[in-house]
Design a protein around this motif. Structure first.
Motif, PDB file in Angstrom:
ATOM      1  N   ASN A 230       3.690   7.968   1.701  1.00 28.32           N
ATOM      2  CA  ASN A 230       2.917   6.969   0.961  1.00 28.32           C
ATOM      3  C   ASN A 230       1.500   6.853   1.515  1.00 28.32           C
ATOM      4  O   ASN A 230       0.526   6.804   0.764  1.00 28.32           O
ATOM      5  CB  ASN A 230       3.599   5.596   1.037  1.00 28.32           C
ATOM      6  CG  ASN A 230       4.884   5.560   0.228  1.00 28.32           C
ATOM      7  OD1 ASN A 230       5.085   6.380  -0.651  1.00 28.32           O
ATOM      8  ND2 ASN A 230       5.756   4.625   0.534  1.00 28.32           N
TER       9      ASN A 230
ATOM     10  N   ASN B  90      -1.877   8.123  -0.485  1.00 26.37           N
ATOM     11  CA  ASN B  90      -2.975   7.190  -0.752  1.00 26.37           C
ATOM     12  C   ASN B  90      -4.298   7.756  -0.239  1.00 26.37           C
ATOM     13  O   ASN B  90      -5.330   7.660  -0.905  1.00 26.37           O
ATOM     14  CB  ASN B  90      -2.715   5.846  -0.077  1.00 26.37           C
ATOM     15  CG  ASN B  90      -1.742   4.989  -0.868  1.00 26.37           C
ATOM     16  OD1 ASN B  90      -1.502   5.239  -2.043  1.00 26.37           O
ATOM     17  ND2 ASN B  90      -1.188   3.996  -0.216  1.00 26.37           N
TER      18      ASN B  90
ATOM     19  N   LYS C 150      -5.492   1.395  -8.957  1.00 26.84           N
ATOM     20  CA  LYS C 150      -5.495   2.651  -9.708  1.00 26.84           C
ATOM     21  C   LYS C 150      -5.130   2.401 -11.164  1.00 26.84           C
ATOM     22  O   LYS C 150      -4.474   1.420 -11.476  1.00 26.84           O
ATOM     23  CB  LYS C 150      -4.510   3.628  -9.070  1.00 26.84           C
ATOM     24  CG  LYS C 150      -4.961   4.008  -7.671  1.00 26.84           C
ATOM     25  CD  LYS C 150      -3.906   4.712  -6.868  1.00 26.84           C
ATOM     26  CE  LYS C 150      -4.334   4.714  -5.401  1.00 26.84           C
ATOM     27  NZ  LYS C 150      -3.283   5.207  -4.522  1.00 26.84           N
TER      28      LYS C 150
ATOM     29  N   GLY D  47       3.797   1.594  -3.096  1.00 19.61           N
ATOM     30  CA  GLY D  47       3.820   2.456  -1.906  1.00 19.61           C
ATOM     31  C   GLY D  47       3.696   1.684  -0.604  1.00 19.61           C
ATOM     32  O   GLY D  47       4.545   1.786   0.281  1.00 19.61           O
TER      33      GLY D  47
HETATM   34 MG   LIG Z   1       0.277   4.667  -3.186  1.00 15.50          MG
END
Ligand SMILES: [Mg+2]
Ligand SMILES: Nc1ncnc2c1ncn2[C@@H]1O[C@H](COP(=O)(O)OP(=O)(O)O)[C@@H](O)[C@H]1O
Length: 453
Positions: free
Chosen positions: A326, A330, A393, A402
């Motif tokens: 995660n 990212n 996002k 996440g």
């Molecule tokens: Mg993420």
């Protein structure tokens, strides 16, 4: 209303004797008495003071009691003040008219002092009960609103944890599938890689043998010479070893991927096991390999590793790998977006870099740093980073789960800590701290979420 403050009664009557009598009786009973001698004067007084009750004569010069009552009831500020008529008329029609205009009661003239007082008291009491009721109603409404809000919060939390469950269920199904595939790939790959080296030796032997024949038979007959030319023996000699070497390289890669997949997806629900954190990081990087390479969109991301000397850590490896996954994805998302931004702005292009370093804190804790030179995180975003469903996002790309899941895995499942250090324009660093021994043995040091400025 405070029960000790005297209740105010407005007496409206053009007859001075009546006024006098009412004034004496009501004052003696503890009321504050105001007097108006006409309808107009009463309406004027009502502009400045709001009594608790109005005693209203019907027959008056100027506007009569009915009209006065109508105007009092038409005015929002005074419409709730109870009005009691005083009427000399025994005419039922007039009493009915009084009620229809909004009066609550009437007394007949000549006035019976005890009766007036009794009725006034009843209505004052009614009025204050009504006010209490209104207040209770308001409190009740507030309580209902509060409960409703509490319930909808609980509902939202339920939905949230349901999604968490679904998400972790998905991850574990995915993990099992990946583990299964990796296992299935493993056997055939072992056939190939295990036989490749012997095959290379056999080929070398065969070439050696051919060479020997050629030395013994420097002038082969026509059939042999033709065959040697057709198959282009010299080329085969040159190319076959290269071909085998590249097959070996390919098989090695498949082996690595399969090992990484298995390391990444180790299913380990029941107990914590000793785990090499570096193996976890490497397998995660391997799985993300395609995103590190250069594409038409971005020039590739450089990964700089600086691993310390870490002991094995008792943990749930699959879950920790998910945390690394995660954080790293990212970072890759951020670097991609950052690069695109630099291109759009025609500003200087900085190649994306992810630095991963590990260290021991003391005997009991290890620490993993994952830092990128991306856009960094603004303060408003940073304070929500670990909130479930918080994402910057676009829909379809981010789920906002996440980091919240990672946070849960690190702090709750491993009694560790997860920090984020970031400033806009300065890149981002995540730090994972995990106790070396499982918290069954080691009391938790975790204090929960820490977002540092
Ligand atoms: Mg993420
Ligand atoms: N390395 C990073 N650089 C910049 N922003 C980041 C980084 N890591 C996380 N973020 C921010 O944190 C948000 C939440 O991340 P996450 O919980 O993984 O959800 P998602 O990736 O689905 O948006 C991201 O939308 C992003 O704004």
């Amino acid at each position: 209303m405070n029960p000790t403050t005297p209740r105010t009664i407005l007496v409206v009557d053009d007859n001075a004797t009546n006024v006098r009598v009412l004034y004496d009786v009501l004052s003696a009973a503890g009321f504050r008495v105001l007097v108006a001698q006409s309808g107009e004067s009463a309406l004027n007084k009502l502009k400045v003071i709001l009594p608790n009750l109005i005693l209203l004569d019907v027959m008056m010069p100027g506007i009569d009691g009915f009209e006065t009552c109508r105007r009092i009831k038409a005015e929002p500020s005074t419409q709730n003040i109870p009005v009691m008529f005083m009427t000399a008329l025994s005419d039922t029609a007039d009493k009915v008219k009084g009620f229809s205009l909004g009066a609550i009661d009437y007394v007949t003239k000549p006035l019976q002092q005890d009766e007036v007082l009794a009725r006034v008291n009843v209505h004052i009491r009614l009025q204050s009960l009504q006010q209490e009721l209104q207040q209770l109603n308001q409190t009740l409404e507030q309580q209902v609103a509060q409960r409703t809000a509490e319930l909808s919060t609980t509902l939202a939390q339920l939905k949230e944890s349901q999604l968490h469950l679904v998400q972790s269920e998905k991850m574990s199904t995915l993990g099992q599938m990946v583990a299964g595939v990796a296992h299935e790939i493993n056997n055939p790959v072992v056939f190939i890689s295990g036989n490749l080296q012997p095959a290379i030796y056999y080929v070398q032997d065969l070439f050696g043998l051919i060479e020997l024949y050629q030395n013994r038979l420097p002038n082969p007959d026509e059939e042999l010479a033709n065959r040697i030319e057709t198959i282009d023996l010299d080329y085969i000699r040159e190319d076959l070893p290269k071909l085998l070497a590249s097959m070996k390289e390919g098989v090695n890669r498949i082996c690595n991927i399969s090992t990484s997949l298995r390391a990444f997806s180790r299913t380990d629900t029941a107990t914590q096991i000793p785990f090499n954190i570096h193996e976890g990081l490497d397998s995660t990087l391997m799985i993300l390999g395609h995103r590190l390479k250069s594409t038409p969109k971005q020039p590739g991301v450089q990964v700089i590793k600086d691993y310390g000397d870490l002991p094995l850590v008792e943990c749930y490896p699959g879950q920790l790998n998910q945390v690394f996954m995660n954080i790293l994805s990212n970072a890759l998302d951020a670097l991609e977006e950052h690069y695109q931004h630099q291109v759009n702005e025609h500003s200087q292009l900085y190649p994306g870099t992810i630095r991963i370093w590990t260290e021991t804190l003391d005997e009991e804790w290890v620490r993993v740093h994952i830092a990128d030179n991306g856009p960094g995180i603004a303060k408003e975003v940073r304070s929500h980073l670990f909130d479930p469903f918080f994402t910057t996002k676009p829909v379809g790309k981010g789920t906002g789960l996440g980091l919240s899941i990672s946070y849960q895995i690190v702090t709750e499942k491993h009694h560790g800590k997860l920090y984020c250090y970031s400033e806009p324009g300065q890149g981002t660093e995540f730090v994972v701290e995990i106790p070396v021994r499982s918290p069954m043995v080691l009391p938790s040091k975790s204090e929960g979420l820490t977002v540092k400025d």
